[in-house]
Design an enzyme around this catalytic site. Structure first.
Site, short mmCIF file in Angstrom:
data_model
loop_
_atom_site.label_atom_id
_atom_site.label_comp_id
_atom_site.label_asym_id
_atom_site.label_seq_id
_atom_site.Cartn_x
_atom_site.Cartn_y
_atom_site.Cartn_z
N THR A 70 50.77 65.85 71.99
CA THR A 70 50.56 65.27 70.78
C THR A 70 50.99 63.44 70.34
O THR A 70 50.55 62.78 69.92
CB THR A 70 51.83 65.98 69.31
OG1 THR A 70 51.45 67.53 69.39
CG2 THR A 70 51.87 65.42 68.86
N ALA A 198 51.05 68.81 79.83
CA ALA A 198 51.27 69.68 81.54
C ALA A 198 51.28 71.39 81.19
O ALA A 198 50.59 71.51 82.29
CB ALA A 198 52.47 69.05 81.90
N THR A 235 63.18 56.72 78.93
CA THR A 235 63.49 56.40 80.35
C THR A 235 63.02 57.57 81.37
O THR A 235 62.44 59.31 80.27
CB THR A 235 65.33 56.99 80.25
OG1 THR A 235 66.30 56.40 80.05
CG2 THR A 235 65.87 57.90 82.11
N CYS A 322 50.36 76.83 65.60
CA CYS A 322 51.24 75.58 65.03
C CYS A 322 50.51 76.66 63.86
O CYS A 322 50.55 76.52 62.83
CB CYS A 322 50.19 74.40 64.92
SG CYS A 322 49.80 73.72 66.20
N1 PLP Z 1 45.77 69.34 71.14
C1 PLP Z 1 45.18 70.94 71.81
C2 PLP Z 1 43.80 71.14 71.85
C3 PLP Z 1 46.26 71.78 72.14
O1 PLP Z 1 46.17 72.93 72.36
C4 PLP Z 1 47.71 71.16 71.90
C5 PLP Z 1 48.61 72.23 71.97
O2 PLP Z 1 48.35 73.81 71.24
C6 PLP Z 1 47.96 69.96 71.82
C7 PLP Z 1 46.51 69.36 71.60
C8 PLP Z 1 48.93 69.15 71.67
O3 PLP Z 1 49.52 69.36 72.77
P1 PLP Z 1 51.17 69.31 72.28
O4 PLP Z 1 51.85 70.71 71.43
O5 PLP Z 1 51.74 69.70 73.80
O6 PLP Z 1 51.29 67.86 72.05
#
Ligand code: PLP
Length: 377
Positions: A70, A198, A235, A322
C-alpha cells in the site's frame, strides 16, 4: 485449522521466524548508528538487500524497502508527478485494481490528474482495444495489477508493453506485483516500478518494497532521516527485511514445485466442487493464477458460508480482505459483468504450497454438504 485465505495474508514459516528472531536478538541496533552495533546491523541489512536484489535480477540501489505494498503504490503513484513535473498528467489503470490503487487514483483525480479506468472482459482480462484507445500524448503512467487478488486473473503484460511501446514509448509502467512475487515467474525489470508486500509469500507483515528501474525517478512520500537512498525515511525494519529476504529465497528456490503443487490443488478443488454443486459458477478461468480460485454459488450468501465454514475450522473469504470488512460488493466481479445473484454467493479460496490435499478434501466435503442444505442461507 484449514487456512485457505492465503491471498489475504500467509502465515510466516519457521525459517522466516528463525531468521527474524536472530535479528531481533542479536542485531537490534539501528543500522544508521555510527557505532559498532550499528555497523553490525548495517552489514546484515546489506546482506539481505543484496539477496533480494539478486533474486529480482537488479542492483541493490533499485530496491527500496517500505512498510508494504500500500505504501509502495502510494509512493509511486502520488510521487510520480513531482518526479516528472513536465510530463502529461494522465494515468491509465483498470477497474479491477486493488483499493490501494483505486483509492490513490480517487485522491489524484482531486489533484488534477486525469485517470482512465480500463474496462475488463468477462474473463477479467483488460480490454486491449480500450488500452489502445486510452493512450494519448498526455499519458505518462500506466498502473496495473499483475495478478488480480480476487480472481487470480493474469494481466497480458507482453501485449501491454508492446502496445505502449508502439503508441508512446515514453510512458512509464507501474505494476502491482503483490500476488505474483515468488509465485508466478515474471521479469519484473520490464516495468519501471513494481510494488511488493512480504506477507503474501509467508514473510512478515509491515515490510514491502518498490523495485524501480535505474533510470526511473522516484519522489519520496515519507521525508525524514534519509534512509533507503532518501526515498523512504524511517528507522530500518531490519527484522522485517530479514524475514522478507528468507521468504523470497524460499519461494524463489521452490517456485516451480510450488506452482505445480497449488495447480493440482486448484484443479482438484475445482473438479470436486463442479461435480457436486449444481449451478456453481467459476469466476477464475482456466488460465488464472493457480493460487486463487473464485467461485459463486447462487442461492447462498458468501458471508454466511464463510461463518459456517469457520465453525468447522476452515478459513476462506468472500472476496478481498478489505472488501469483506467494507461489506460492499466485489468491484472486480461487477466489472466482469457477473450477475448480482452470483456475486452474493461468492467465495475466494486461496492456496499455499503448505496446504494438503486432505485439507482441500475436507473443505470441499463441508461446502458441498452445506450447499445441499441451502435453506441455511
Ligand atoms: N495489491 C494487491 C493485489 C493486494 O492483494 C494487496 C493486499 O491485499 C495490496 C496491494 C496491498 O498490500 P498491503 O496490504 O500488504 O499493503
Amino acid at each position: 485449522m484449514i487456512y485457505l485465505d492465503n491471498a489475504a495474508t500467509t502465515n510466516t514459516t519457521e525459517n522466516v521466524r528463525l531468521e527474524m528472531s536472530n535479528i531481533i536478538e542479536n542485531y537490534w541496533a539501528n543500522p544508521s548508528s555510527s557505532h559498532k552495533l550499528g555497523h553490525d546491523a548495517k552489514r546484515e541489512y546489506e546482506i539481505y538487500k543484496i539477496n533480494i536484489s539478486k533474486l529480482l535480477n537488479t542492483q541493490k540501489e533499485n530496491v527500496i524497502f517500505t512498510s508494504g505494498a500500500t505504501e509502495s503504490i502510494n509512493t509511486v503513484l502520488k510521487g510520480f508527478w513531482n518526479a516528472y513535473p513536465r510530463h502529461g498528467r494522465h494515468l491509465i489503470t483498470s477497474k479491477t485494481e486493488h483499493p490501494a490503487t483505486l483509492e490513490v487514483c480517487k485522491f489524484l483525480e482531486k489533484n488534477n490528474i486525469e485517470i482512465t479506468y480500463l474496462p475488463v472482459e468477462s474473463n477479467g482480462k483488460i480490454s486491449l482495444k480500450f488500452l489502445r484507445d486510452a493512450i494519448k500524448p498526455q499519458t505518462s503512467l500506466i498502473s496495473l495489477l499483475l495478478v488480480n487478488n480476487e480472481t487470480g486473473t493474469l494481466t497480458d503484460f507482453n501485449e501491454i508493453f508492446s502496445i505502449k511501446n508502439k503508441l508512446n514509448p515514453e510512458i512509464k509502467i507501474h505494476l502491482d506485483g503483490v500476488q505474483a512475487l515468488g509465485k508466478i515467474k515474471f521479469d519484473y525489470n520490464k516495468a519501471d516500478y513494481v510494488s511488493f508486500s512480504a506477507h503474501k509469500l509467508h514473510g512478515p507483515k509491515g515490510i514491502g518494497a518498490i523495485l524501480k528501474k535505474s533510470d526511473a525517478k522516484l519522489f519520496p512520500l515519507i521525508h525524514g532521516g534519509g534512509q533507503e537512498e532518501k526515498y523512504r525515511s524511517g528507522t530500518t525494519n531490519l527484522a522485517g527485511i530479514a524475514g522478507f529476504s528468507k521468504a523470497m529465497s524460499d519461494s524463489f528456490d521452490n517456485i516451480d514445485t510450488n506452482f505445480k503443487r497449488v495447480f493440482e490443488f486448484k484443479n482438484f478443488t475445482k473438479a470436486l466442487l463442479i461435480k457436486n454443486i449444481p449451478g456453481l459458477r467459476l469466476n477464475s478461468s482456466d488460465d488464472t493464477s493457480p493460487y486463487i480460485l473464485n467461485i459463486s454459488i447462487p442461492g447462498i450468501m458468501g458471508e454466511v458460508a464463510v461463518r459456517i465454514l469457520e465453525s468447522k475450522g476452515i478459513y476462506v473469504s468472500t472476496s478481498s480482505a478489505c472488501k469483506s470488512k467494507n461489506k460492499s460488493k466485489s468491484h472486480v466481479l461487477s466489472a466482469m459483468g457477473v450477475d448480482d445473484k452470483y456475486i452474493k454467493g461468492t467465495l475466494r479460496i486461496s492456496f499455499s504450497p503448505y496446504n494438503t490435499k486432505d485439507e482441500l478434501k475436507y473443505f470441499c466435503e463441508n461446502l458441498i454438504m452445506m450447499t445441499k442444505k441451502r435453506n441455511v442461507f
